[in-house]
Enzyme design. Structure first.
Site, PDB file in Angstrom:
ATOM      1  N   SER A 110     -25.125  -7.873 -32.089  1.00 52.85           N
ATOM      2  CA  SER A 110     -25.728  -6.895 -31.256  1.00 52.85           C
ATOM      3  C   SER A 110     -27.157  -7.400 -30.554  1.00 52.85           C
ATOM      4  O   SER A 110     -27.884  -7.907 -31.556  1.00 52.85           O
ATOM      5  CB  SER A 110     -25.927  -5.477 -31.575  1.00 52.85           C
ATOM      6  OG  SER A 110     -26.580  -4.794 -30.840  1.00 52.85           O
ATOM      7  N   TYR A 134     -27.003  -6.964 -23.772  1.00 50.54           N
ATOM      8  CA  TYR A 134     -27.478  -5.969 -22.749  1.00 50.54           C
ATOM      9  C   TYR A 134     -28.562  -6.699 -21.829  1.00 50.54           C
ATOM     10  O   TYR A 134     -29.346  -7.398 -22.320  1.00 50.54           O
ATOM     11  CB  TYR A 134     -28.293  -4.920 -23.473  1.00 50.54           C
ATOM     12  CG  TYR A 134     -27.324  -3.865 -24.488  1.00 50.54           C
ATOM     13  CD1 TYR A 134     -26.485  -3.217 -23.653  1.00 50.54           C
ATOM     14  CD2 TYR A 134     -27.667  -3.693 -25.678  1.00 50.54           C
ATOM     15  CE1 TYR A 134     -25.642  -2.278 -24.424  1.00 50.54           C
ATOM     16  CE2 TYR A 134     -26.869  -2.663 -26.402  1.00 50.54           C
ATOM     17  CZ  TYR A 134     -25.769  -1.991 -25.813  1.00 50.54           C
ATOM     18  OH  TYR A 134     -25.253  -1.037 -26.157  1.00 50.54           O
ATOM     19  N   THR A 160     -21.751  -5.827 -22.704  1.00 54.55           N
ATOM     20  CA  THR A 160     -21.399  -4.387 -22.755  1.00 54.55           C
ATOM     21  C   THR A 160     -21.819  -3.718 -21.251  1.00 54.55           C
ATOM     22  O   THR A 160     -23.215  -3.776 -21.003  1.00 54.55           O
ATOM     23  CB  THR A 160     -22.074  -4.063 -24.012  1.00 54.55           C
ATOM     24  OG1 THR A 160     -21.754  -4.621 -25.168  1.00 54.55           O
ATOM     25  CG2 THR A 160     -21.959  -2.178 -24.073  1.00 54.55           C
ATOM     26  N   LYS A 229     -17.139  -5.736 -22.249  1.00 54.14           N
ATOM     27  CA  LYS A 229     -16.909  -4.641 -23.113  1.00 54.14           C
ATOM     28  C   LYS A 229     -17.197  -3.507 -22.653  1.00 54.14           C
ATOM     29  O   LYS A 229     -18.425  -3.277 -22.090  1.00 54.14           O
ATOM     30  CB  LYS A 229     -17.501  -5.067 -24.391  1.00 54.14           C
ATOM     31  CG  LYS A 229     -17.543  -3.725 -25.443  1.00 54.14           C
ATOM     32  CD  LYS A 229     -18.089  -4.158 -26.618  1.00 54.14           C
ATOM     33  CE  LYS A 229     -18.303  -3.275 -27.937  1.00 54.14           C
ATOM     34  NZ  LYS A 229     -18.965  -2.284 -27.785  1.00 54.14           N
ATOM     35  N   HIS A 253     -17.138   2.815 -26.538  1.00 60.11           N
ATOM     36  CA  HIS A 253     -18.592   2.776 -27.151  1.00 60.11           C
ATOM     37  C   HIS A 253     -18.415   3.310 -28.276  1.00 60.11           C
ATOM     38  O   HIS A 253     -19.371   4.279 -28.967  1.00 60.11           O
ATOM     39  CB  HIS A 253     -19.544   2.980 -26.310  1.00 60.11           C
ATOM     40  CG  HIS A 253     -20.995   2.055 -26.885  1.00 60.11           C
ATOM     41  ND1 HIS A 253     -21.363   1.239 -25.968  1.00 60.11           N
ATOM     42  CD2 HIS A 253     -21.910   2.113 -27.730  1.00 60.11           C
ATOM     43  CE1 HIS A 253     -22.504   0.714 -26.386  1.00 60.11           C
ATOM     44  NE2 HIS A 253     -22.902   1.207 -27.640  1.00 60.11           N
TER      45      HIS A 253
HETATM   46  C1  FMN Z   1     -24.084   2.755 -34.842  1.00 58.54           C
HETATM   47  C2  FMN Z   1     -23.395   1.976 -33.787  1.00 58.54           C
HETATM   48  C3  FMN Z   1     -24.330   1.073 -33.123  1.00 58.54           C
HETATM   49  C4  FMN Z   1     -23.520   0.563 -31.998  1.00 58.54           C
HETATM   50  N1  FMN Z   1     -24.376  -0.530 -31.385  1.00 58.54           N
HETATM   51  C5  FMN Z   1     -23.609  -1.080 -30.315  1.00 58.54           C
HETATM   52  C6  FMN Z   1     -24.405  -2.211 -29.645  1.00 58.54           C
HETATM   53  O1  FMN Z   1     -25.603  -2.497 -30.004  1.00 58.54           O
HETATM   54  N2  FMN Z   1     -23.778  -2.856 -28.702  1.00 58.54           N
HETATM   55  C7  FMN Z   1     -22.565  -2.622 -28.210  1.00 58.54           C
HETATM   56  O2  FMN Z   1     -21.978  -3.307 -27.447  1.00 58.54           O
HETATM   57  N3  FMN Z   1     -21.913  -1.458 -28.855  1.00 58.54           N
HETATM   58  C8  FMN Z   1     -22.380  -0.959 -29.981  1.00 58.54           C
HETATM   59  N4  FMN Z   1     -21.762   0.135 -30.565  1.00 58.54           N
HETATM   60  C9  FMN Z   1     -20.265   0.210 -30.431  1.00 58.54           C
HETATM   61  C10 FMN Z   1     -19.275  -0.542 -31.169  1.00 58.54           C
HETATM   62  O3  FMN Z   1     -19.564  -1.978 -30.607  1.00 58.54           O
HETATM   63  C11 FMN Z   1     -17.834  -0.174 -30.961  1.00 58.54           C
HETATM   64  O4  FMN Z   1     -17.597  -0.258 -29.547  1.00 58.54           O
HETATM   65  C12 FMN Z   1     -17.643   1.134 -31.393  1.00 58.54           C
HETATM   66  O5  FMN Z   1     -18.329   1.327 -32.691  1.00 58.54           O
HETATM   67  C13 FMN Z   1     -15.987   1.092 -31.776  1.00 58.54           C
HETATM   68  O6  FMN Z   1     -15.618   2.408 -32.562  1.00 58.54           O
HETATM   69  P1  FMN Z   1     -15.417   2.476 -33.980  1.00 58.54           P
HETATM   70  O7  FMN Z   1     -16.778   2.825 -34.709  1.00 58.54           O
HETATM   71  O8  FMN Z   1     -14.795   3.973 -34.067  1.00 58.54           O
HETATM   72  O9  FMN Z   1     -14.717   1.442 -34.626  1.00 58.54           O
HETATM   73  C14 FMN Z   1     -22.323   0.793 -31.598  1.00 58.54           C
HETATM   74  C15 FMN Z   1     -21.711   1.663 -32.426  1.00 58.54           C
HETATM   75  C16 FMN Z   1     -22.220   2.416 -33.466  1.00 58.54           C
HETATM   76  C17 FMN Z   1     -21.327   3.410 -34.374  1.00 58.54           C
END
Ligand code: FMN
Length: 354
Positions: A110, A134, A160, A229, A253
């Site tokens: 990330s 980002y 993203t 994404k 997300h």
């Molecule tokens: C705590 C947390 C932080 C996240 N940070 C990012 C991020 O920095 N960049 C991003 O593209 N998605 C981020 N996501 C989204 C994840 O990439 C992903 O789309 C999502 O967690 C999928 O769902 P799941 O947690 O049910 O598997 C984050 C999700 C969580 C739970």
């Protein structure tokens, strides 16, 4: 100290992490936006699907292996980009990358990481890795990060697109979650002009809200394929194809952005139809079981990404915990493929789910 051998599925990891993590961090990792309708839907939508197994298909040589963007992976499960790994465990992003490499799959780093791309590469040289972007208003910072990712052997950029601002995650509001001063987010610090690292919510104020589809071409000039994404409609899936994306992730997300949108697994079929084979389609959100992976494959996904379960694994057991999460899921996918009568992911078709 939790005995990892006693955790037999991803739900066990979630429960163990809940015991262990501080209240604010648990809420940050676990929470979603608004009423968390979409967060709940991502899980509920899988329970509404029914698999349709076939029998007598010779499943003697079952393998979960497949490819993503031409790279071989041991299973159609990738590690989603998530923020702030060092807050879960000192092993941080390098530990998560090593776990992914050991399990034979891709780790997405990330932009909100606590480790810079070059450090992840140095700490986990064997790990196949993609960098999640980002786009900051200060494009020089984004360009420098992308250059570092290219130089550090990252194989793709994951752009993203569903987070021009942070969704309002009310669990964080209630706990007053902030990132402690001693936890560095190098990319964010650079974008903030080198001053103290802002909170995750403040971070989004540094992003470029003027972005349009031309950003795919801009990032493609790095020479890396661009994975978009956060696609949630057929219309945007088609536009991603037209603007040169190498793949898309159907994603909301993890329910953290616009509350009230459909579960990503329910959006997947329209995105797959719109793309019509022009690029690879991945999906994330609520994948907790090997059978969820099978549903995603049957609905046309090439692979899934998992977010929170990897954070639970890291929190509970560092690199070893993250690896165990991937191993458990891989074993479930292999068993699922066998019982579905489909020796490989490529054998899973639309007829295998209703
Ligand atoms: C705590 C947390 C932080 C996240 N940070 C990012 C991020 O920095 N960049 C991003 O593209 N998605 C981020 N996501 C989204 C994840 O990439 C992903 O789309 C999502 O967690 C999928 O769902 P799941 O947690 O049910 O598997 C984050 C999700 C969580 C739970």
């Amino acid at each position: 100290m939790v005995d990892l051998e006693h955790l037999v599925n991803l739900g066990d990891f979630e429960a163990a992490a809940a015991e262990q993590l501080a209240e604010g961090l648990l809420a940050y990792y676990g929470g979603g936006a608004g009423d968390e309708r979409t967060l709940g839907e991502n899980l509920a939508a899988f329970t509404r699907r029914r698999l349709r197994p076939r029998v007598l298909t010779d499943v003697s040589g079952v393998s979960a292996a497949t490819t993503v963007l031409g790279a071989e992976v041991s299973m159609p499960v990738l590690v989603a980009p998530t923020a702030l790994h060092r807050m879960a465990h000192p092993d941080g992003e390098p530990g998560m990358a090593r776990a992914a490499a050991e399990a034979g799959t891709v780790f997405c780093l990330s932009t909100l990481a606590t480790t810079r791309p070059s450090e992840v590469a140095a700490g986990a040289p064997a790990a196949p890795r993609w960098f999640q972007v980002y786009c900051f208003r200060d494009r020089a910072v984004t360009r420098a990060l992308v250059d570092e990712a290219v130089d550090s052997g990252f194989g793709a950029l994951v752009l993203t697109v569903d987070a021009p601002r942070a969704g309002r995650r009310e669990r964080d509001v209630r706990t007053g979650f902030t990132v402690p001063a001693d936890v560095d987010m190098p990319a964010v610090r650079a974008a903030a002009g080198g001053s103290v690292t802002p909170t995750p919510a403040e971070f989004f104020s540094l992003l470029d809200l003027t972005l349009d589809w031309s950003v795919i071409g801009e990032l493609s000039r790095s020479g890396l394929p661009v994975v978009v994404k956060g696609i949630q409609t057929a219309e945007d899936a088609a536009l991603a194809c037209e603007h040169g994306a190498a793949a898309i992730v159907v994603s909301n997300h993890g329910g953290r952005q616009l509350d009230g949108v459909a579960a990503s697994i329910d959006v997947l079929p329209e995105a797959v139809e719109a793309v019509a084979g022009r690029l690879e389609v991945y999906v994330d959100g609520g994948v907790r079981r090997g059978t969820d992976v099978l549903v995603a494959l049957a609905l046309g996904a090439r692979a899934v990404l998992i977010g929170r379960p990897m954070l639970w694994g890291l929190a509970v057991g560092g690199e070893a915990g993250a690896l165990r999460v991937l191993e458990l899921l891989k074993a479930e996918v292999e068993l699922g493929l066998t019982l579905l009568g489909t020796p490989t992911p490529a054998h899973v078709t639309r007829a295998h789910v209703e």
